[in-house]
Motif scaffolding. Structure first.
Motif, PDB file in Angstrom:
ATOM      1  N   ALA A 134     -44.958 105.388 -14.047  1.00 22.80           N
ATOM      2  CA  ALA A 134     -43.602 104.841 -13.827  1.00 22.80           C
ATOM      3  C   ALA A 134     -43.461 104.711 -12.155  1.00 22.80           C
ATOM      4  CB  ALA A 134     -42.564 105.101 -14.495  1.00 22.80           C
ATOM      5  N   GLY A 135     -43.190 103.556 -11.568  1.00 22.44           N
ATOM      6  CA  GLY A 135     -43.230 103.817 -10.008  1.00 22.44           C
ATOM      7  C   GLY A 135     -44.554 103.389  -9.153  1.00 22.44           C
ATOM      8  N   VAL A 136     -45.634 103.651  -9.930  1.00 28.30           N
ATOM      9  CA  VAL A 136     -46.910 103.165  -9.383  1.00 28.30           C
ATOM     10  C   VAL A 136     -47.619 101.732 -10.009  1.00 28.30           C
ATOM     11  CG1 VAL A 136     -49.340 103.933  -9.097  1.00 28.30           C
ATOM     12  CG2 VAL A 136     -47.354 105.929  -9.122  1.00 28.30           C
ATOM     13  N   ALA A 137     -47.511 101.852 -11.503  1.00 26.58           N
ATOM     14  CA  ALA A 137     -48.096 100.792 -12.078  1.00 26.58           C
ATOM     15  C   ALA A 137     -47.027  99.676 -12.222  1.00 26.58           C
ATOM     16  CB  ALA A 137     -48.511 100.952 -13.289  1.00 26.58           C
ATOM     17  N   GLN A 138     -46.907  98.752 -11.358  1.00 21.54           N
ATOM     18  CA  GLN A 138     -45.937  97.543 -11.714  1.00 21.54           C
ATOM     19  C   GLN A 138     -46.160  96.565 -12.243  1.00 21.54           C
ATOM     20  OE1 GLN A 138     -43.010  98.410  -9.751  1.00 21.54           O
ATOM     21  NE2 GLN A 138     -43.929 100.269  -9.349  1.00 21.54           N
ATOM     22  N   GLY A 139     -47.313  96.368 -12.954  1.00 28.61           N
ATOM     23  CA  GLY A 139     -48.015  95.283 -13.779  1.00 28.61           C
ATOM     24  C   GLY A 139     -48.308  95.794 -14.790  1.00 28.61           C
ATOM     25  N   GLU A 140     -48.977  94.906 -15.644  1.00 34.31           N
ATOM     26  CA  GLU A 140     -49.711  95.461 -17.016  1.00 34.31           C
ATOM     27  C   GLU A 140     -50.556  96.399 -17.009  1.00 34.31           C
ATOM     28  OE1 GLU A 140     -51.861  92.908 -20.646  1.00 34.31           O
ATOM     29  OE2 GLU A 140     -51.696  91.841 -18.877  1.00 34.31           O
ATOM     30  N   VAL A 141     -50.527  97.277 -17.857  1.00 34.09           N
ATOM     31  CA  VAL A 141     -51.575  98.262 -18.323  1.00 34.09           C
ATOM     32  C   VAL A 141     -52.401  97.938 -19.416  1.00 34.09           C
ATOM     33  CG1 VAL A 141     -52.081 100.683 -18.659  1.00 34.09           C
ATOM     34  CG2 VAL A 141     -50.140 100.090 -17.164  1.00 34.09           C
ATOM     35  N   ARG A 142     -53.615  97.873 -19.605  1.00 37.34           N
ATOM     36  CA  ARG A 142     -54.463  97.428 -20.705  1.00 37.34           C
ATOM     37  C   ARG A 142     -55.426  98.496 -20.650  1.00 37.34           C
ATOM     38  NH1 ARG A 142     -54.841  93.079 -17.375  1.00 37.34           N
ATOM     39  NH2 ARG A 142     -57.064  93.440 -17.097  1.00 37.34           N
ATOM     40  N   ARG A 143     -55.695  98.777 -22.110  1.00 33.41           N
ATOM     41  CA  ARG A 143     -56.834 100.094 -22.473  1.00 33.41           C
ATOM     42  C   ARG A 143     -57.835  99.195 -23.281  1.00 33.41           C
ATOM     43  NH1 ARG A 143     -55.512 104.218 -27.363  1.00 33.41           N
ATOM     44  NH2 ARG A 143     -56.121 102.616 -28.318  1.00 33.41           N
ATOM     45  N   TYR A 144     -58.911  99.798 -22.818  1.00 33.36           N
ATOM     46  CA  TYR A 144     -60.299  99.447 -23.341  1.00 33.36           C
ATOM     47  C   TYR A 144     -60.932 100.951 -24.025  1.00 33.36           C
ATOM     48  CZ  TYR A 144     -59.596  95.083 -20.833  1.00 33.36           C
ATOM     49  OH  TYR A 144     -59.147  94.146 -20.609  1.00 33.36           O
TER      50      TYR A 144
END
Length: 106
Positions: free
Chosen positions: A47-57
């Protein structure tokens, strides 16, 4: 227990996207990592770093998970004022996630 006790990590970047891999030291721990390290959990941790979507593979044959975090590098290497514009330290930061203790083996 911290994630670093069960896995190691690497990070890369492309523009404003951070790519973080989490690789289990032992394949028997992969199921625990896969069940707990959801995109939502990783986004909350960053939080505070990733401002967009986070996807996992998921790469079970390698015992690895790969997370792609958009809008995570302050605009990208050439635009960011961050001390670590490439986001390499994010691989260390993800290893600070607290995990539940694995169940005891019979």
């Amino acid at each position: 227990m911290k994630l670093r006790e069960l896995a190691h990590s690497r990070a890369g970047d492309k523009g404003d996207i951070s790519n973080i891999s989490v690789i289990a030291y032992d394949s028997k721990d992969f199921a625990l990592l896969e069940s707990f390290l959801t995109p939502a959990r990783v986004k909350l941790h960053f939080a505070g770093v990733a401002q967009g979507e986070v996807r996992r593979y998921s790469l079970p044959a390698l015992g690895a998970l790969n997370f792609v975090m958009e809008k995570a590098l302050g605009g990208g290497v050439t635009r960011s004022l961050a001390l670590d514009a490439h986001g390499k330290c994010l691989s260390s930061a993800i290893l600070d996630i607290e995990l539940p203790e694995p169940p005891e083996s019979p």
